[in-house]
Design an enzyme around this catalytic site. Structure first.
Site, mmCIF file in Angstrom:
data_model
loop_
_atom_site.group_PDB
_atom_site.id
_atom_site.type_symbol
_atom_site.label_atom_id
_atom_site.label_comp_id
_atom_site.label_asym_id
_atom_site.label_seq_id
_atom_site.Cartn_x
_atom_site.Cartn_y
_atom_site.Cartn_z
ATOM 1 N N GLU A 43 -44.050 -85.539 11.127
ATOM 2 C CA GLU A 43 -43.633 -86.764 11.827
ATOM 3 C C GLU A 43 -44.629 -87.611 12.055
ATOM 4 O O GLU A 43 -44.603 -88.907 11.950
ATOM 5 C CB GLU A 43 -42.814 -86.428 13.028
ATOM 6 C CG GLU A 43 -42.110 -87.760 13.583
ATOM 7 C CD GLU A 43 -41.128 -87.224 14.969
ATOM 8 O OE1 GLU A 43 -41.287 -86.138 15.372
ATOM 9 O OE2 GLU A 43 -40.668 -88.289 15.331
ATOM 10 N N ASP B 2 -42.052 -81.156 12.598
ATOM 11 C CA ASP B 2 -41.609 -81.553 13.836
ATOM 12 C C ASP B 2 -42.463 -81.089 15.001
ATOM 13 O O ASP B 2 -42.008 -79.820 15.601
ATOM 14 C CB ASP B 2 -40.043 -81.822 14.127
ATOM 15 C CG ASP B 2 -39.973 -82.766 15.042
ATOM 16 O OD1 ASP B 2 -41.024 -83.279 15.922
ATOM 17 O OD2 ASP B 2 -38.927 -83.427 14.954
ATOM 18 N N ILE C 192 -42.716 -81.737 18.337
ATOM 19 C CA ILE C 192 -41.810 -81.547 19.359
ATOM 20 C C ILE C 192 -40.556 -82.520 19.062
ATOM 21 O O ILE C 192 -40.628 -83.692 18.835
ATOM 22 C CB ILE C 192 -42.394 -82.380 20.695
ATOM 23 C CG1 ILE C 192 -43.740 -81.762 21.198
ATOM 24 C CG2 ILE C 192 -41.531 -82.149 21.674
ATOM 25 C CD1 ILE C 192 -44.282 -82.186 22.460
ATOM 26 N N ASP C 193 -39.616 -81.432 18.848
ATOM 27 C CA ASP C 193 -38.078 -82.103 18.698
ATOM 28 C C ASP C 193 -37.579 -82.132 20.190
ATOM 29 O O ASP C 193 -37.159 -81.143 20.602
ATOM 30 C CB ASP C 193 -37.394 -81.472 17.642
ATOM 31 C CG ASP C 193 -36.187 -81.956 17.266
ATOM 32 O OD1 ASP C 193 -36.345 -83.115 16.764
ATOM 33 O OD2 ASP C 193 -35.289 -81.394 17.227
ATOM 34 N N THR D 277 -38.677 -84.887 22.068
ATOM 35 C CA THR D 277 -39.632 -85.654 22.954
ATOM 36 C C THR D 277 -39.057 -86.294 24.221
ATOM 37 O O THR D 277 -39.923 -86.318 25.317
ATOM 38 C CB THR D 277 -40.485 -86.775 22.295
ATOM 39 O OG1 THR D 277 -41.107 -85.958 21.000
ATOM 40 C CG2 THR D 277 -41.664 -87.125 22.911
ATOM 41 N N ASP E 21 -36.544 -83.230 11.343
ATOM 42 C CA ASP E 21 -35.413 -82.640 12.377
ATOM 43 C C ASP E 21 -34.734 -81.711 11.644
ATOM 44 O O ASP E 21 -34.154 -80.811 12.558
ATOM 45 C CB ASP E 21 -34.451 -83.885 12.631
ATOM 46 C CG ASP E 21 -35.139 -85.265 13.449
ATOM 47 O OD1 ASP E 21 -36.131 -85.091 14.249
ATOM 48 O OD2 ASP E 21 -34.825 -86.473 13.011
#
Ligand code: IPD
Ligand code: CA
Ligand code: CA
Length: 270
Positions: free
Chosen positions: A68, A85, A87-88, A90, A213
């Protein structure tokens, strides 16, 4: 191919990234910037992504990376590609709301092969390898067997940047409030998908998602016996932005609800 080494490396990369994210969270010292309206990025996202890519590249230097924050690709390259990802969730992380994940998937020849989603605060780890089932902290999981929408709990995500479709959303919400046990918006699509995989949610839908995601969570659902499609019931959910997932019946129910309350124009938008 059993993808054992790949699974171990995914787990190792996620554990190392989780340690970094927790350190940022405990010190509460991170810069928050905006990539777009309500689209946040922090130092922790960048540090997590760097560590994940380094760890994967040490073992698999020739594999491609789709990540990402540093390597957004518009299509899947041929061969092996890791979809990350860092940090999914954030926005949750930035506000100290305790649901944020690391999502790592390996795709090969256009098929998901390995998926791992780690929720950083609880330490829950969801994993799957194509053809080998889905697991939560090592225990086998499966999707819910509830077929009646009236008894279903549904996960979703709200639009936060482009609000053009809010009226359609609201019509759909009203109907789902009336016809299910309720709706949840935890704020991490990867985690939402895992909640379908382990039967906490009967279904999930969202508009506007990206490959990072959904790449891991979708394999975890499929391996848990669930179904993942785009909003037309077809397979274009990795790059297609719109996803519906669930057990067989509730996914079908969600597709018909979406088609009832979103206008044809909304559905054919890119
Ligand atoms: C977001 C989360 C959220 C979803 C957004 C995503 P991020 O990811 O998954 O639940 O509603 O569409 O962009 O930006 O926190 O990685
Ligand atoms: Ca995300
Ligand atoms: Ca992210």
């Amino acid at each position: 191919m059993d993808y054992k080494h790949e699974s171990i490396i995914a787990q190792e990369a996620a554990s190392q990234a989780a340690a970094i994210i927790k350190e940022y969270a405990s010190k509460k010292s991170f810069e928050i910037e905006l990539k777009g309206k309500n689209d946040l990025i922090t130092d922790a996202d960048l540090a997590s992504e760097k560590k994940i890519i380094e760890t994967i590249k040490e073992s698999f230097p020739d594999d491609e990376i789709l990540a990402e924050e540093s390597n957004v690709l518009q299509a899947l390259p041929a061969g092996r590609v890791w979809i990350i990802d860092p940090i999914d969730g954030t926005t949750n992380f930035a506000h100290g709301f305790p649901v944020y994940c690391i999502s790592i998937a390996l795709w090969e020849d256009n098929e998901p092969r390995v998926g791992l989603v780690m929720e950083v605060v609880s330490g829950e780890v969801f994993t799957a390898v194509k053809g080998k089932g889905a697991f939560l902290n090592g225990d086998s999981i499966s999707v819910s067997h509830i077929e009646d929408s009236k008894q279903a709990l549904i996960g979703t995500g709200f639009p936060y940047s482009n609000l053009e479709l809010v009226d359609s959303y609201l019509r759909l919400f009203r109907s789902l409030m009336d016809n299910t046990h309720g709706l949840r918006r935890p704020g991490s699509a990867a985690w939402d998908l895992c909640n379908v995989a382990c039967g906490r949610f009967e279904g999930f839908y969202e508009y506007g998602l990206s490959p990072w995601d959904v790449a891991a969570g979708s394999l975890i659902i499929q391996e848990a016996g669930g179904v993942v499609t785009d909003w037309e019931g077809a397979d274009n959910w990795l790059f297609g932005k719109r996803i519906i997932a669930g057990n067989f019946s509730i996914r079908k129910f969600l597709q018909s609800q979406i088609h009832t309350f979103f206008k044809q124009d909304d559905l054919s938008r890119q």
